[in-house]
Design a protein around this motif. Structure first.
Motif, PDB file in Angstrom:
ATOM      1  N   ALA A 107       8.958  -6.260   2.042  1.00  0.00           N
ATOM      2  CA  ALA A 107       8.716  -5.242   1.264  1.00  0.00           C
ATOM      3  C   ALA A 107       8.149  -5.695  -0.255  1.00  0.00           C
ATOM      4  N   THR A 108       7.231  -4.970  -0.937  1.00  0.00           N
ATOM      5  CA  THR A 108       6.989  -5.359  -2.223  1.00  0.00           C
ATOM      6  C   THR A 108       7.329  -4.223  -3.241  1.00  0.00           C
ATOM      7  N   ALA A 109       7.950  -3.251  -2.800  1.00  0.00           N
ATOM      8  CA  ALA A 109       8.284  -1.882  -3.526  1.00  0.00           C
ATOM      9  C   ALA A 109       9.412  -1.212  -2.750  1.00  0.00           C
ATOM     10  N   LEU A 110      10.358  -0.274  -3.750  1.00  0.00           N
ATOM     11  CA  LEU A 110      11.463   0.545  -3.193  1.00  0.00           C
ATOM     12  C   LEU A 110      11.403   1.693  -4.128  1.00  0.00           C
ATOM     13  N   ILE A 111      11.909   2.604  -3.391  1.00  0.00           N
ATOM     14  CA  ILE A 111      12.529   3.821  -4.027  1.00  0.00           C
ATOM     15  C   ILE A 111      13.920   4.081  -3.699  1.00  0.00           C
ATOM     16  N   ARG A 152      22.019  -7.070  -5.214  1.00  0.00           N
ATOM     17  CA  ARG A 152      21.764  -8.394  -4.302  1.00  0.00           C
ATOM     18  C   ARG A 152      21.548  -8.129  -2.880  1.00  0.00           C
ATOM     19  N   GLU A 153      22.123  -7.131  -2.382  1.00  0.00           N
ATOM     20  CA  GLU A 153      21.835  -6.839  -0.724  1.00  0.00           C
ATOM     21  C   GLU A 153      20.674  -6.088  -0.628  1.00  0.00           C
ATOM     22  N   ILE A 154      20.558  -5.419  -1.489  1.00  0.00           N
ATOM     23  CA  ILE A 154      19.158  -4.424  -1.529  1.00  0.00           C
ATOM     24  C   ILE A 154      17.970  -5.141  -1.566  1.00  0.00           C
ATOM     25  N   LEU A 155      17.858  -6.154  -2.463  1.00  0.00           N
ATOM     26  CA  LEU A 155      16.537  -7.101  -2.737  1.00  0.00           C
ATOM     27  C   LEU A 155      16.563  -8.345  -1.339  1.00  0.00           C
ATOM     28  N   LYS A 156      18.027  -8.612  -1.055  1.00  0.00           N
ATOM     29  CA  LYS A 156      17.602  -9.495   0.266  1.00  0.00           C
ATOM     30  C   LYS A 156      17.233  -8.735   1.306  1.00  0.00           C
ATOM     31  N   ARG A 157      17.697  -7.395   1.775  1.00  0.00           N
ATOM     32  CA  ARG A 157      17.103  -6.562   2.543  1.00  0.00           C
ATOM     33  C   ARG A 157      15.558  -6.517   2.509  1.00  0.00           C
ATOM     34  N   ALA A 158      15.039  -6.149   1.167  1.00  0.00           N
ATOM     35  CA  ALA A 158      13.758  -6.070   0.727  1.00  0.00           C
ATOM     36  C   ALA A 158      12.658  -7.171   1.202  1.00  0.00           C
ATOM     37  N   GLY A 171       9.329 -10.398  -7.829  1.00  0.00           N
ATOM     38  CA  GLY A 171       8.016  -9.488  -7.554  1.00  0.00           C
ATOM     39  C   GLY A 171       8.258  -8.478  -6.960  1.00  0.00           C
ATOM     40  N   LEU A 172       9.259  -7.776  -6.776  1.00  0.00           N
ATOM     41  CA  LEU A 172       9.485  -6.342  -6.141  1.00  0.00           C
ATOM     42  C   LEU A 172       9.588  -5.304  -7.161  1.00  0.00           C
ATOM     43  N   THR A 173       8.967  -4.180  -7.071  1.00  0.00           N
ATOM     44  CA  THR A 173       8.727  -2.960  -8.066  1.00  0.00           C
ATOM     45  C   THR A 173       9.785  -2.018  -7.541  1.00  0.00           C
ATOM     46  N   VAL A 174      10.585  -1.529  -8.567  1.00  0.00           N
ATOM     47  CA  VAL A 174      11.604  -0.317  -8.322  1.00  0.00           C
ATOM     48  C   VAL A 174      10.581   1.001  -8.839  1.00  0.00           C
ATOM     49  N   HIS A 175       9.959   1.670  -7.843  1.00  0.00           N
ATOM     50  CA  HIS A 175       9.207   2.950  -8.344  1.00  0.00           C
ATOM     51  C   HIS A 175      10.022   3.603  -9.153  1.00  0.00           C
ATOM     52  N   ASP A 176      11.046   4.085  -8.416  1.00  0.00           N
ATOM     53  CA  ASP A 176      11.823   5.442  -9.246  1.00  0.00           C
ATOM     54  C   ASP A 176      13.452   5.463  -8.543  1.00  0.00           C
ATOM     55  N   HIS A 177      14.027   5.894  -8.935  1.00  0.00           N
ATOM     56  CA  HIS A 177      15.418   6.301  -8.596  1.00  0.00           C
ATOM     57  C   HIS A 177      15.655   7.978  -8.502  1.00  0.00           C
ATOM     58  N   LYS A 217       0.708  -1.254   0.036  1.00  0.00           N
ATOM     59  CA  LYS A 217       0.015  -0.101  -0.090  1.00  0.00           C
ATOM     60  C   LYS A 217       0.775   1.280   0.153  1.00  0.00           C
ATOM     61  N   ASN A 218       2.256   1.039  -0.397  1.00  0.00           N
ATOM     62  CA  ASN A 218       3.260   2.405  -0.405  1.00  0.00           C
ATOM     63  C   ASN A 218       3.390   2.839   0.847  1.00  0.00           C
TER      64      ASN A 218
END
Length: 249
Positions: free
Chosen positions: A190-194, A179-185, A225-231, A157-158
């Protein structure tokens, strides 16, 4: 930012001030993008003028006098001369403030600013306003003297699950490790990240490495199944959204 891998990527824009998007964090694809925050005044951070420098010195002097710090005028003058503006003083690395009571006080003020900006962002049920995210990232990162990579981990739900600095580097680069970022997610469910990082040079224009690293992270995240919304890249001169600069497909 230094990519911990290598891949090709094609930028679609060369404009630091892209057109205003609809008033939402979401693009038509459903991905979050922060390019609609033109109106918040954060896209362009103007250089200090002589009058603002004088005002900054006066504010610092008053702060030091209230804290009963000796030689308040001289210390205020020294800090403005060293950093150029009140904003630069308050956003300087905490390590620069370890040698005197005045600098320790400023480090505490900076921490209070960050907590306040973060609390405002967390007060939202979800991150539906780009201005909240951009304001926080600008306060937290725009004037850092070394590159820092930060990730905002979000749920479905962001809502913000966690805000973490995942890498620190030098004045010109910081590594990103997908790899480390996604492992932490995954650890945070988490389902998404910025993703965000700063350019100490002040110019937020992305490098080819920035773009390639974002593409690799986006591709790897999609497989999990993880979304990178933006950088988001921030600097003293403003900020940019990589969603405005490049295609992630």
């Amino acid at each position: 930012m230094r990519d911990a891998g290598h891949s090709s990527f094609v930028a679609s824009s060369d404009n630091i001030h892209p057109g205003t998007a609809s008033p939402s964090l979401f693009h038509n694809s459903g991905d979050m993008g922060l390019s609609d925050a033109d109106g918040v005044g954060a896209r362009h951070v103007p250089p200090p003028t002589t009058s603002s420098s004088v005002r900054g010195r006066q504010i610092l002097e008053r702060l030091f006098r209230l804290a009963k710090i000796d030689a308040a005028p001289a210390i205020a003058e020294e800090l403005i001369r060293e950093f150029g503006s009140l904003g630069a003083v308050l956003h300087s690395s905490p390590r620069a403030f370890e040698t005197s009571p005045a600098r320790a006080l400023l480090s505490l003020v900076r921490e209070a600013m960050l907590v306040s900006a973060r609390d405002e962002m967390l007060d939202r049920t979800n991150l539906s306003k780009a201005s909240d995210v951009i304001e926080y990232l600008v306060v937290a990162m725009a004037r850092l003297t070394v590159e820092e990579v930060r990730v905002l981990f979000l749920d479905s739900k962001n809502r913000l699950l966690n805000d973490e600095v995942v890498s620190r580097g030098t004045i010109c680069e910081a590594p990103i490790y997908p790899r480390e970022i996604l492992k932490r997610a995954l650890q945070l469910d988490a389902t998404a990240l910025i993703l965000a990082h700063n350019h100490p040079s002040g110019d937020p224009k992305p490098s080819e490495t920035d773009i390639e690293a974002t593409r690799r992270l986006t591709k790897a995240g999609a497989e999990l199944g993880l979304t990178v919304h933006d950088h988001i890249i921030v600097g003293k001169e403003g900020w940019i959204s990589l969603r405005d600069w490049a295609s992630f497909d």
